[in-house]
Scaffold this active site. Structure first.
Site, PDB file in Angstrom:
ATOM      1  N   ASN A  22       0.846  -1.171   0.000  1.00  0.00           N
ATOM      2  CA  ASN A  22       0.037   0.045   0.102  1.00  0.00           C
ATOM      3  C   ASN A  22       1.051   1.233  -0.180  1.00  0.00           C
ATOM      4  OD1 ASN A  22      -2.069   1.847   0.331  1.00  0.00           O
ATOM      5  ND2 ASN A  22      -2.355   1.377   2.491  1.00  0.00           N
ATOM      6  N   TRP A  23       0.876   1.832  -1.172  1.00  0.00           N
ATOM      7  CA  TRP A  23       1.779   2.994  -1.299  1.00  0.00           C
ATOM      8  C   TRP A  23       1.416   4.287  -0.459  1.00  0.00           C
ATOM      9  CZ3 TRP A  23       3.536   3.145  -7.128  1.00  0.00           C
ATOM     10  CH2 TRP A  23       4.468   1.883  -7.394  1.00  0.00           C
ATOM     11  N   LYS A  24       0.048   4.295  -0.256  1.00  0.00           N
ATOM     12  CA  LYS A  24      -0.799   5.440   0.273  1.00  0.00           C
ATOM     13  C   LYS A  24      -0.518   6.628  -0.551  1.00  0.00           C
ATOM     14  CE  LYS A  24      -0.203   3.409   4.739  1.00  0.00           C
ATOM     15  NZ  LYS A  24      -0.146   3.710   6.205  1.00  0.00           N
TER      16      LYS A  24
ATOM     17  N   HIS B 113      -9.558   0.736   5.478  1.00  0.00           N
ATOM     18  CA  HIS B 113      -8.194   1.103   6.199  1.00  0.00           C
ATOM     19  C   HIS B 113      -8.245   1.934   7.143  1.00  0.00           C
ATOM     20  CE1 HIS B 113      -3.962   2.262   6.653  1.00  0.00           C
ATOM     21  NE2 HIS B 113      -3.547   1.197   6.214  1.00  0.00           N
TER      22      HIS B 113
ATOM     23  N   GLU C  54      -6.947   4.508   7.974  1.00  0.00           N
ATOM     24  CA  GLU C  54      -6.604   5.936   7.602  1.00  0.00           C
ATOM     25  C   GLU C  54      -7.934   6.380   7.212  1.00  0.00           C
ATOM     26  OE1 GLU C  54      -1.828   5.249   7.538  1.00  0.00           O
ATOM     27  OE2 GLU C  54      -3.197   5.625   5.674  1.00  0.00           O
TER      28      GLU C  54
ATOM     29  N   GLU D 229      -5.370  -5.055  11.103  1.00  0.00           N
ATOM     30  CA  GLU D 229      -4.237  -3.887  11.042  1.00  0.00           C
ATOM     31  C   GLU D 229      -4.686  -3.478  12.309  1.00  0.00           C
ATOM     32  OE1 GLU D 229      -4.486  -0.754   8.283  1.00  0.00           O
ATOM     33  OE2 GLU D 229      -6.604  -0.572   8.923  1.00  0.00           O
TER      34      GLU D 229
ATOM     35  N   GLY E 263       2.470   2.932  11.345  1.00  0.00           N
ATOM     36  CA  GLY E 263       3.309   4.001  11.061  1.00  0.00           C
ATOM     37  C   GLY E 263       4.064   4.443  12.427  1.00  0.00           C
TER      38      GLY E 263
ATOM     39  N   SER F  70       3.001  -2.207  10.576  1.00  0.00           N
ATOM     40  CA  SER F  70       4.698  -2.185  10.697  1.00  0.00           C
ATOM     41  C   SER F  70       5.377  -3.433  10.416  1.00  0.00           C
ATOM     42  CB  SER F  70       4.941  -1.592  12.222  1.00  0.00           C
ATOM     43  OG  SER F  70       4.610  -0.207  12.153  1.00  0.00           O
TER      44      SER F  70
ATOM     45  N   GLY G 196       2.730  -1.352   4.458  1.00  0.00           N
ATOM     46  CA  GLY G 196       2.919   0.024   4.189  1.00  0.00           C
ATOM     47  C   GLY G 196       4.506   0.672   3.708  1.00  0.00           C
ATOM     48  N   GLY G 197       4.777   1.223   4.638  1.00  0.00           N
ATOM     49  CA  GLY G 197       6.064   1.919   4.477  1.00  0.00           C
ATOM     50  C   GLY G 197       7.225   1.044   3.938  1.00  0.00           C
TER      51      GLY G 197
END
Length: 254
Positions: A9-11, A99, A101, A171, A177, A217, A238-239
């Protein structure tokens, strides 16, 4: 046998040029290993990049294209929205829904998400449906009640046939994050609980066939241990999905 999936997931990150370079690096590193394996890799870039990124994924491989969200409407005067049909038309096969967010920043609730699920499925997309608790909920020892409600209100209205198309991503919000990660035992405990709830709502076969991903994470250092748990079928990353070496190491963890 349920599918192992690593989804990136590049967001809201990268430019198109950076994204294409990243995909090129990832596919060059692991295309041969992924092709013919039991692992599907789903790349989820921002909307404007979907078509170009999809064209760069190797044909006939286990690389797939996913979107980060979609509208609950099929079409109409909804400026700024993107429908499931639009996503499908540019090559997307998966879509992330619910998600944390989106729930937190855009106030998406379980009713809206249930409508988005229906719309995505009607467009032929496979939803990656996210659930998970906050730190406050976990510390109050209400994790299981909270997740049970998210499943019931968000997912369990689907028919057996519809539900079979859904991937679930657990999640823990407190681990997104933050650098904190649920231990493999914590992840396994919740994943097993989710599978138990599916069996109660549908049947044991549906529970056994549902792919449940861990998102929170997950990284190159902890992926192998997380993925070794019997009810953890992969990760929503994610990251680490923005770094080709880290992401490919996660893919290789299987």
């Amino acid at each position: 046998m349920r599918q192992n999936i690593v989804a990136g997931n590049w967001k809201m990150n990268l430019t198109l040029q950076d994204g294409l370079a990243l995909v090129s690096e990832i596919t060059n590193m692991v295309a041969d290993e992924v092709t013919g394996s039991q692992v599907q890799v789903v790349i989820c870039p921002p909307f404007p990049f979907l078509y170009s990124v999809g064209k760069q994924l190797p044909e006939g491989s286990n690389f797939h294209l996913g979107a980060q969200n979609c509208s609950d409407k099929e079409s109409g005067a909804y400026t700024g929205e993107v429908s499931g049909k639009m996503l499908q038309s540019v090559g997307a096969e998966y879509v992330i829904l619910g998600h944390s967010e989106r729930r937190q920043y855009f106030r998406e609730d379980d009713f809206l998400l249930s409508q988005k699920l229906k719309a995505a499925l009607a467009a032929g997309l496979k939803p990656i449906f996210c659930i998970g608790e906050s730190l406050e909920t976990r510390e109050a020892e209400e994790t299981f009640d909270f997740i049970s409600k998210q499943l019931k209100d968000g997912l369990f209205h689907l028919s057996n046939e519809e539900f079979a198309q859904v991937v679930i991503a657990y999640e823990p919000i407190w681990a997104i994050g933050t650098g904190k990660t649920a231990t493999s035992a914590q992840a396994q405990e919740v994943h097993a609980f989710i599978r138990e709830q599916i069996a109660r709502a549908y049947d044991a076969e549906a529970a056994d066939n549902t792919t449940i991903l861990y998102g929170g994470s997950a990284n190159a250092q902890n992926a192998r241990e997380l993925f070794s748990q019997p009810d953890v079928d992969g990760g929503l990353i994610g990251g680490a999905s923005l770094k080709s070496r880290d992401f490919t190491e996660i893919i290789k963890s299987f």
